[in-house]
Design a protein around this motif. Structure first.
Motif, PDB file in Angstrom:
ATOM      1  N   VAL A  30     104.389  30.677  36.181  1.00 31.63           N
ATOM      2  CA  VAL A  30     105.629  30.320  35.475  1.00 31.63           C
ATOM      3  C   VAL A  30     106.560  29.492  36.354  1.00 31.63           C
ATOM      4  O   VAL A  30     107.155  28.521  35.898  1.00 31.63           O
ATOM      5  N   ARG A  33     105.434  25.911  36.910  1.00 31.09           N
ATOM      6  CA  ARG A  33     105.570  25.173  35.637  1.00 31.09           C
ATOM      7  C   ARG A  33     107.022  24.817  35.372  1.00 31.09           C
ATOM      8  O   ARG A  33     107.335  23.737  34.877  1.00 31.09           O
ATOM      9  N   ILE A  84     115.906  31.161  33.239  1.00 27.08           N
ATOM     10  CA  ILE A  84     114.591  31.600  32.746  1.00 27.08           C
ATOM     11  C   ILE A  84     113.749  32.154  33.893  1.00 27.08           C
ATOM     12  O   ILE A  84     113.114  33.202  33.770  1.00 27.08           O
ATOM     13  N   ALA A  88     112.263  35.930  34.422  1.00 29.19           N
ATOM     14  CA  ALA A  88     110.834  36.231  34.610  1.00 29.19           C
ATOM     15  C   ALA A  88     110.617  37.036  35.882  1.00 29.19           C
ATOM     16  O   ALA A  88     109.833  37.981  35.900  1.00 29.19           O
ATOM     17  N   VAL A  93     107.007  39.254  36.453  1.00 35.62           N
ATOM     18  CA  VAL A  93     105.902  38.331  36.197  1.00 35.62           C
ATOM     19  C   VAL A  93     105.236  37.985  37.525  1.00 35.62           C
ATOM     20  O   VAL A  93     105.919  37.752  38.523  1.00 35.62           O
ATOM     21  N   SER A 121     101.212  41.536  30.832  1.00 36.45           N
ATOM     22  CA  SER A 121     101.028  40.104  30.610  1.00 36.45           C
ATOM     23  C   SER A 121     101.914  39.587  29.490  1.00 36.45           C
ATOM     24  O   SER A 121     102.626  38.621  29.657  1.00 36.45           O
ATOM     25  N   ASP A 122     101.905  40.228  28.351  1.00 37.33           N
ATOM     26  CA  ASP A 122     102.562  39.578  27.208  1.00 37.33           C
ATOM     27  C   ASP A 122     103.736  40.351  26.623  1.00 37.33           C
ATOM     28  O   ASP A 122     104.474  39.813  25.819  1.00 37.33           O
TER      29      ASP A 122
ATOM     30  N   PRO B  28     100.245  32.591  28.872  1.00 44.05           N
ATOM     31  CA  PRO B  28      99.912  33.998  29.082  1.00 44.05           C
ATOM     32  C   PRO B  28     101.115  34.928  28.976  1.00 44.05           C
ATOM     33  O   PRO B  28     100.992  36.003  28.410  1.00 44.05           O
ATOM     34  N   THR B  29     102.278  34.546  29.477  1.00 42.88           N
ATOM     35  CA  THR B  29     103.439  35.426  29.351  1.00 42.88           C
ATOM     36  C   THR B  29     104.452  34.807  28.408  1.00 42.88           C
ATOM     37  O   THR B  29     104.355  33.640  28.044  1.00 42.88           O
ATOM     38  N   LEU B  30     105.434  35.633  28.020  1.00 44.36           N
ATOM     39  CA  LEU B  30     106.474  35.139  27.108  1.00 44.36           C
ATOM     40  C   LEU B  30     107.317  34.064  27.770  1.00 44.36           C
ATOM     41  O   LEU B  30     107.817  33.170  27.103  1.00 44.36           O
ATOM     42  N   TRP B  31     107.476  34.132  29.106  1.00 45.07           N
ATOM     43  CA  TRP B  31     108.345  33.171  29.778  1.00 45.07           C
ATOM     44  C   TRP B  31     107.721  31.785  29.801  1.00 45.07           C
ATOM     45  O   TRP B  31     108.429  30.797  29.786  1.00 45.07           O
ATOM     46  N   ASP B  32     106.370  31.751  29.815  1.00 43.82           N
ATOM     47  CA  ASP B  32     105.697  30.454  29.690  1.00 43.82           C
ATOM     48  C   ASP B  32     106.041  29.788  28.370  1.00 43.82           C
ATOM     49  O   ASP B  32     106.277  28.583  28.302  1.00 43.82           O
ATOM     50  N   ARG B  33     106.073  30.606  27.316  1.00 38.42           N
ATOM     51  CA  ARG B  33     106.417  30.040  26.001  1.00 38.42           C
ATOM     52  C   ARG B  33     107.841  29.533  25.979  1.00 38.42           C
ATOM     53  O   ARG B  33     108.153  28.485  25.391  1.00 38.42           O
ATOM     54  N   VAL B  34     108.775  30.282  26.635  1.00 40.58           N
ATOM     55  CA  VAL B  34     110.176  29.831  26.667  1.00 40.58           C
ATOM     56  C   VAL B  34     110.292  28.499  27.413  1.00 40.58           C
ATOM     57  O   VAL B  34     110.990  27.587  26.971  1.00 40.58           O
TER      58      VAL B  34
END
Lengths: 124, 93
Positions: A30, A33, A84, A88, A93, A121-122, B28-34
């Protein structure tokens, strides 16, 4: 002549945004990215709106909304990325396995440290 | 020539939007989607900017501004909600 300048703005802006999106796809976790999405996408969008502003200025329209958009995007995209990624990190995370050093982890008080396990994970 | 450059810009931006949607669906995680949705909002601003030049109208200037504000407020409130379960928290730490 002004069209060459606008074409330069448009091409560099769209290529920078494409680089940011490729970084979102390719990078491993994360936080990296976030780095790709924030830096290059922000610069790309700012360049492109600057090109749009130049186009309308050459046509004789001074569009204040586009200038405000440039300032707003330039100020708020890093703030959103910071919030954000802090969210995380606080929810545990996982970092990438090759990460050397986690400075934010050292700043937590002992009882507030987020626990890290791989099943998380989710759902937070 | 100028039309071709604008068309190339539109194609590049739509490919970039597609990559953001893919990460938002896959992440994979919700933060990636955000993160992916935040970047989607930014890229949408650029897309509409090229569209403004192509149609030679300044009618979409408010659309661009409101999209910028909505992307920021949406990602910040989503991140705060995922952090503690509330949007505005009263704790100091």
């Amino acid at each position: 002549m002004i069209e060459i300048l606008i074409s330069l703005f448009v091409l560099s802006g769209s290529l920078l945004s494409l680089i940011g999106s490729i970084g979102i796809i390719r990078l491993p976790d994360v936080y990296t990215r976030m780095h790709a999405a924030t830096k290059s996408a922000t610069l790309g969008v700012v360049l492109l709106i600057l090109g749009t502003f130049t186009y309308f200025l050459a046509e004789g329209i001074f569009s204040l909304q586009l200038l405000i958009t440039i300032v707003f995007v330039f100020l708020t995209a890093p703030v959103a990325a910071m919030i954000i990624s802090r969210s995380a990190h606080r929810n545990g995370v996982e970092l990438w396995s090759h990460t050397k050093h986690d400075e934010l982890m050292e700043s937590y008080p002992k009882h507030l440290e987020p626990e890290r396990n791989t099943e998380k994970s989710d759902n937070p | 020539m100028f039309e071709t450059v604008l068309l190339i810009g539109l194609v590049i931006f739509s490919f970039s939007l597609l990559l953001c949607v893919w990460r938002a669906l896959k992440g994979p995680t919700l933060w990636d989607r955000v993160v992916a949705l935040d970047s989607f909002g930014l890229n949408l601003i650029g897309f509409i900017g090229i569209l403004m030049i192509r149609q030679s109208t300044s009618a979409y200037a408010e659309v661009v501004l409101v999209l910028g504000i909505l992307a920021f407020v949406g990602s910040v409130s989503l991140a705060k909600f995922l952090e503690r379960g509330v949007v505005i928290d009263r704790d100091s730490h």
